[in-house]
Design an enzyme around this catalytic site. Structure first.
Site, short mmCIF file in Angstrom:
data_model
loop_
_atom_site.label_atom_id
_atom_site.label_comp_id
_atom_site.label_asym_id
_atom_site.label_seq_id
_atom_site.Cartn_x
_atom_site.Cartn_y
_atom_site.Cartn_z
CE LYS A 196 5.36 0.52 -2.05
NZ LYS A 196 4.94 0.70 -3.44
CE LYS A 255 7.39 -2.80 -2.53
NZ LYS A 255 6.71 -2.13 -3.58
C1 PBG Z 1 5.36 1.69 -6.83
C2 PBG Z 1 6.09 0.44 -6.45
C3 PBG Z 1 7.37 0.42 -5.91
C4 PBG Z 1 7.74 -0.91 -5.77
C5 PBG Z 1 6.67 -1.68 -6.21
N1 PBG Z 1 5.65 -0.82 -6.61
C6 PBG Z 1 8.29 1.54 -5.61
C7 PBG Z 1 7.83 2.61 -4.74
O1 PBG Z 1 6.87 2.50 -3.98
O2 PBG Z 1 8.44 3.68 -4.83
C8 PBG Z 1 9.07 -1.36 -5.27
C9 PBG Z 1 9.49 -2.76 -5.58
C10 PBG Z 1 10.93 -3.05 -5.42
O3 PBG Z 1 11.72 -2.24 -4.90
O4 PBG Z 1 11.33 -4.13 -5.84
N2 PBG Z 1 4.01 1.73 -6.65
#
Ligand code: PBG
Length: 332
Positions: A196, A255
């Site tokens: 991520k 992601k």
């Molecule tokens: C937070 C989380 C995020 C997303 C999924 N879980 C945002 C972040 O890490 O700040 C983002 C998903 C998206 O942008 O569609 N744990």
């Protein structure tokens, strides 16, 4: 004699093209991310995500039934909790009667075959908008992991099929696996957000949950770069995915999606578990905005992006387009 091979023979018409198509899409390739709000009969559109709503549990359950009927078999769940429940410990995250736990129970009671994957991370519960507990100006890794274990076990108790840690703390998959097993949840899986990246593509999501990192009176990191990955890195994604599999992840995730398909393919070629791709909020917003202006053909771009993510190696695609794409696929 020139040329013996003519690639165009395989593209003459749609029937021939369909015979040699290497990748196909179906509604069960998708997971639908859902935002949950407190209250009843609540359905609020997220301004930067047209067509996506925060719904109260009653309306969420109705939507889940529709999704199931369309062939969608998994939902990711994210909750928007009220400000007064937020602190720096995240303790609301494992409240057995919290919004997340009640949502999981309600969905499983009405649509037991829908696979429910609650998000495991502290940001919706953090006064600072971070995925963990802040100590000495940074996220305290090991303390956060112990909080995540309590959170995941409470999700399993509520009936979650998988837990989906999106926090990027070190060692969390191992501790989650141990914690779930110790609580008797050997069959609850872990879908780990392994690679991520610290990405500006998450902007609209943070609007949806009001979870962006916030100003504070104590020293708090201004962004998530000490835990989410640097988007300049490729080998690091492999390392993270391999660790997560060793630690017990049943599925790994990459992601965001479109800008990271090189990573998807490399991870796919390296691990022997299914790879999930999260086609995130900013990617959704870009397509909506451009097509509202008439600059792109919405449905064609949507299907092209989803197909390309699958071609890159995704077994599952978490996407805000899940419902629209399923409707389109079912109409063919
Ligand atoms: C937070 C989380 C995020 C997303 C999924 N879980 C945002 C972040 O890490 O700040 C983002 C998903 C998206 O942008 O569609 N744990």
């Amino acid at each position: 004699m020139f040329p013996l091979q003519r690639g165009r023979r395989l593209r003459i018409n749609e029937s021939i093209r369909s015979l040699v198509r290497e990748t196909t899409l179906s509604p069960s390739d998708f997971m639908f991310p859902m935002f949950i709000a407190e209250g009843e009969n609540v359905k609020v559109e997220i301004p930067s995500m047209p067509g996506i709503y925060r719904r109260s549990i009653d309306l969420t359950v109705e939507e889940v039934k529709e999704l199931f009927a369309l062939g969608i078999r998994a939902v990711n769940i994210y909750v928007k909790v009220s400000e007064d429940l937020k602190d720096n410990t995240g303790k609301e995250a494992w409240n057995p009667n919290g919004l997340m736990q009640n949502t999981i129970r309600a969905i499983k009671a009405t649509c037991p075959e829908m696979v429910v994957m609650p998000d495991v991370a502290l940001d919706p519960y953090s006064i600072y908008g971070h995925d963990g507990i802040i100590k000495d100006g940074d996220i305290a890794n090991d303390e956060t992991v112990e909080a995540l274990v309590k959170m995941a076990v409470s999700h399993a108790e509520a009936g979650a099929d998988f837990v989906a840690p999106s926090d990027m703390m070190d060692g969390r998959v191992l501790r989650l696996r141990e914690g779930l097993d110790a609580a008797g949840f050997q069959n609850v899986g872990i879908m780990s957000y392994s690679a991520k990246y610290a990405s500006a593509f998450y902007g609209p999501f943070r609007d949806a949950l009001d979870s962006a990192p916030k100003e504070a009176t104590i020293k708090v990191p201004k962004d998530k770069k000490t835990y989410q990955m640097d988007y300049a890195n490729r080998i690091e994604a492999i390392k993270e995915a391999l660790w997560d599999v060793e630690e017990g992840a049943d599925m790994v995730m990459v992601k965001p999606g479109m800008a990271y398909l090189d990573i998807v393919r490399e991870v796919k070629n390296t691990v022997n578990v299914p790879v999930t791709v999260y086609h995130v909020s900013g990617e959704y917003a870009m397509i909506k905005a451009a097509s509202e202006r008439g600059w792109l053909d919405h449905d064609k771009i949507m299907m092209e992006q989803l197909m390309c993510i699958k071609r890159a190696g995704a077994s599952l695609i978490s996407t805000y387009f899940a419902k629209e794409a399923a409707i389109l696929l079912n109409s063919k």
